[in-house]
Design a protein around this motif. Structure first.
Motif, PDB file in Angstrom:
ATOM      1  N   ASP A 156     -12.586  -5.350  -4.611  1.00 52.29           N
ATOM      2  CA  ASP A 156     -11.633  -5.485  -5.712  1.00 52.29           C
ATOM      3  C   ASP A 156     -10.188  -5.273  -5.264  1.00 52.29           C
ATOM      4  OD1 ASP A 156     -13.617  -5.913  -7.678  1.00 52.29           O
ATOM      5  OD2 ASP A 156     -13.976  -3.759  -7.820  1.00 52.29           O
ATOM      6  N   ALA A 157      -9.996  -4.438  -4.247  1.00 54.29           N
ATOM      7  CA  ALA A 157      -8.641  -4.108  -3.788  1.00 54.29           C
ATOM      8  C   ALA A 157      -8.692  -3.764  -2.315  1.00 54.29           C
ATOM      9  CB  ALA A 157      -8.073  -2.934  -4.593  1.00 54.29           C
ATOM     10  N   ALA A 158      -7.544  -3.925  -1.653  1.00 59.30           N
ATOM     11  CA  ALA A 158      -7.492  -3.660  -0.210  1.00 59.30           C
ATOM     12  C   ALA A 158      -6.100  -3.197   0.192  1.00 59.30           C
ATOM     13  CB  ALA A 158      -7.880  -4.918   0.578  1.00 59.30           C
ATOM     14  N   GLY A 159      -6.050  -2.526   1.321  1.00 66.63           N
ATOM     15  CA  GLY A 159      -4.771  -2.076   1.851  1.00 66.63           C
ATOM     16  C   GLY A 159      -4.926  -1.673   3.300  1.00 66.63           C
ATOM     17  N   GLU A 164      -3.237  -3.240  -4.896  1.00 69.34           N
ATOM     18  CA  GLU A 164      -3.156  -2.543  -6.175  1.00 69.34           C
ATOM     19  C   GLU A 164      -2.642  -1.122  -5.955  1.00 69.34           C
ATOM     20  OE1 GLU A 164      -6.533  -2.444  -8.707  1.00 69.34           O
ATOM     21  OE2 GLU A 164      -7.160  -4.506  -8.245  1.00 69.34           O
ATOM     22  N   GLN A 165      -2.097  -0.509  -6.991  1.00 67.69           N
ATOM     23  CA  GLN A 165      -1.639   0.874  -6.915  1.00 67.69           C
ATOM     24  C   GLN A 165      -2.794   1.822  -6.601  1.00 67.69           C
ATOM     25  OE1 GLN A 165       1.461   2.087  -6.947  1.00 67.69           O
ATOM     26  NE2 GLN A 165       0.618   4.145  -6.636  1.00 67.69           N
ATOM     27  N   ASP A 214      -4.833   6.466  -0.678  1.00 69.83           N
ATOM     28  CA  ASP A 214      -4.203   6.871   0.588  1.00 69.83           C
ATOM     29  C   ASP A 214      -3.512   8.217   0.452  1.00 69.83           C
ATOM     30  OD1 ASP A 214      -5.075   4.534   1.699  1.00 69.83           O
ATOM     31  OD2 ASP A 214      -3.123   3.531   1.685  1.00 69.83           O
ATOM     32  N   ARG A 215      -2.792   8.401  -0.638  1.00 70.96           N
ATOM     33  CA  ARG A 215      -2.081   9.661  -0.866  1.00 70.96           C
ATOM     34  C   ARG A 215      -3.076  10.822  -1.020  1.00 70.96           C
ATOM     35  NH1 ARG A 215       0.929   7.617   1.315  1.00 70.96           N
ATOM     36  NH2 ARG A 215       2.805   6.466   0.733  1.00 70.96           N
ATOM     37  N   LEU A 216      -4.198  10.522  -1.658  1.00 74.91           N
ATOM     38  CA  LEU A 216      -5.234  11.530  -1.838  1.00 74.91           C
ATOM     39  C   LEU A 216      -5.797  11.965  -0.482  1.00 74.91           C
ATOM     40  CD1 LEU A 216      -6.960  13.078  -3.920  1.00 74.91           C
ATOM     41  CD2 LEU A 216      -8.531  11.119  -3.914  1.00 74.91           C
ATOM     42  N   LEU A 223     -10.406   8.510  -9.593  1.00 75.34           N
ATOM     43  CA  LEU A 223      -9.383   7.448  -9.637  1.00 75.34           C
ATOM     44  C   LEU A 223      -9.951   6.135 -10.170  1.00 75.34           C
ATOM     45  CD1 LEU A 223      -7.569   7.916  -6.180  1.00 75.34           C
ATOM     46  CD2 LEU A 223      -6.709   8.567  -8.444  1.00 75.34           C
ATOM     47  N   GLY A 224     -11.280   6.059 -10.243  1.00 77.48           N
ATOM     48  CA  GLY A 224     -11.915   4.830 -10.702  1.00 77.48           C
ATOM     49  C   GLY A 224     -12.597   4.055  -9.598  1.00 77.48           C
TER      50      GLY A 224
END
Length: 219
Positions: A33-36, A52-53, A59-61, A105-106
């Motif tokens: 669903d999302a990537a970074g 996505e945010q 990452d911050r977590l 976070l979902g």
């Protein structure tokens, strides 16, 4: 995947390459669903090309908790190069603090792949799903193939950008030296020495000194 590999190498900049990598992940890897891309600087995390945010939040977590599959993948120069959490709603002994927080976070499941070439480690490609059990063995294989192509493209784009900056800096310094040679009536070597000494004595990078001279016509 072959078309994506050619497309990656054709991107005009590092940022465009990274954006194409993460977009390709959501297009090509089933369940994603999302990537970074996560890059570590010591223990500090940098999030790149997040789709996505949610990716940045994860990452911050991991940065705050100092644990997580992407955090581990980014700093794993040897050993494991693929990390997968099948179900974030279940207890994860390896990441006991991160897993429940990420689920909050979902996130349902995730994978992290080390981005590496023969000569360097570049960070981690991270893929996320909101559903538990979304990533299969086929998903992992597709992610690994994507990460392999992505690492080469990322490294190539970064090297090209570094070369462009080096050439631009050389031209800028040459222009500044020409200005000093004309205004101070000094030789080429003497003009460079003026630049170097001003840079050292004022703790200003040589490129910045050259830029100021080019803009102002003087030190």
């Amino acid at each position: 995947m072959a078309s994506m590999a050619r497309d990656l190498l054709a991107q005009p900049s590092v940022d465009a390459t990274l954006d194409r990598i993460t977009t390709s992940a959501t297009e090509l890897v089933e369940g994603c669903d999302a990537a970074g891309i996560l890059v570590l600087h010591g223990t500090s995390v940098e999030s790149l090309a997040a789709t996505e945010q949610l990716v940045v939040d994860s990452d911050r977590l991991q940065e705050r908790l100092r644990e997580g599959p992407c955090f581990d993948a980014a700093r794993s120069s040897t050993g494991e190069r693929v990390f997968r959490i099948h179900d974030l709603s279940r207890e994860q002994p390896r990441w006991p603090a991160y897993a429940p927080a990420a689920h909050g976070l979902g996130l349902g499941s995730m994978m992290g792949f080390l981005l590496f070439t023969e000569h360097e480690d570049l960070g981690a490609l991270n893929l996320y799903s909101r559903k538990p059990g979304a990533f299969t063995e086929v998903s992992e294989l597709a992610g690994w193939l994507l990460a392999s192509h992505a690492a080469v493209a990322f490294s190539s784009a970064r090297t090209h950008a570094q070369m462009e900056r080096a050439v631009a800096t050389r031209h800028l310094i040459g222009e500044a030296m020409g200005i000093l040679m004309g205004s101070l009536h000094v030789s080429e070597d003497e003009a460079f020495d003026v630049l170097r000494r001003f840079s050292q004595e004022n703790n200003i990078k040589l490129r910045e000194v050259a830029r100021r001279i080019c803009e102002r016509g003087t030190l």
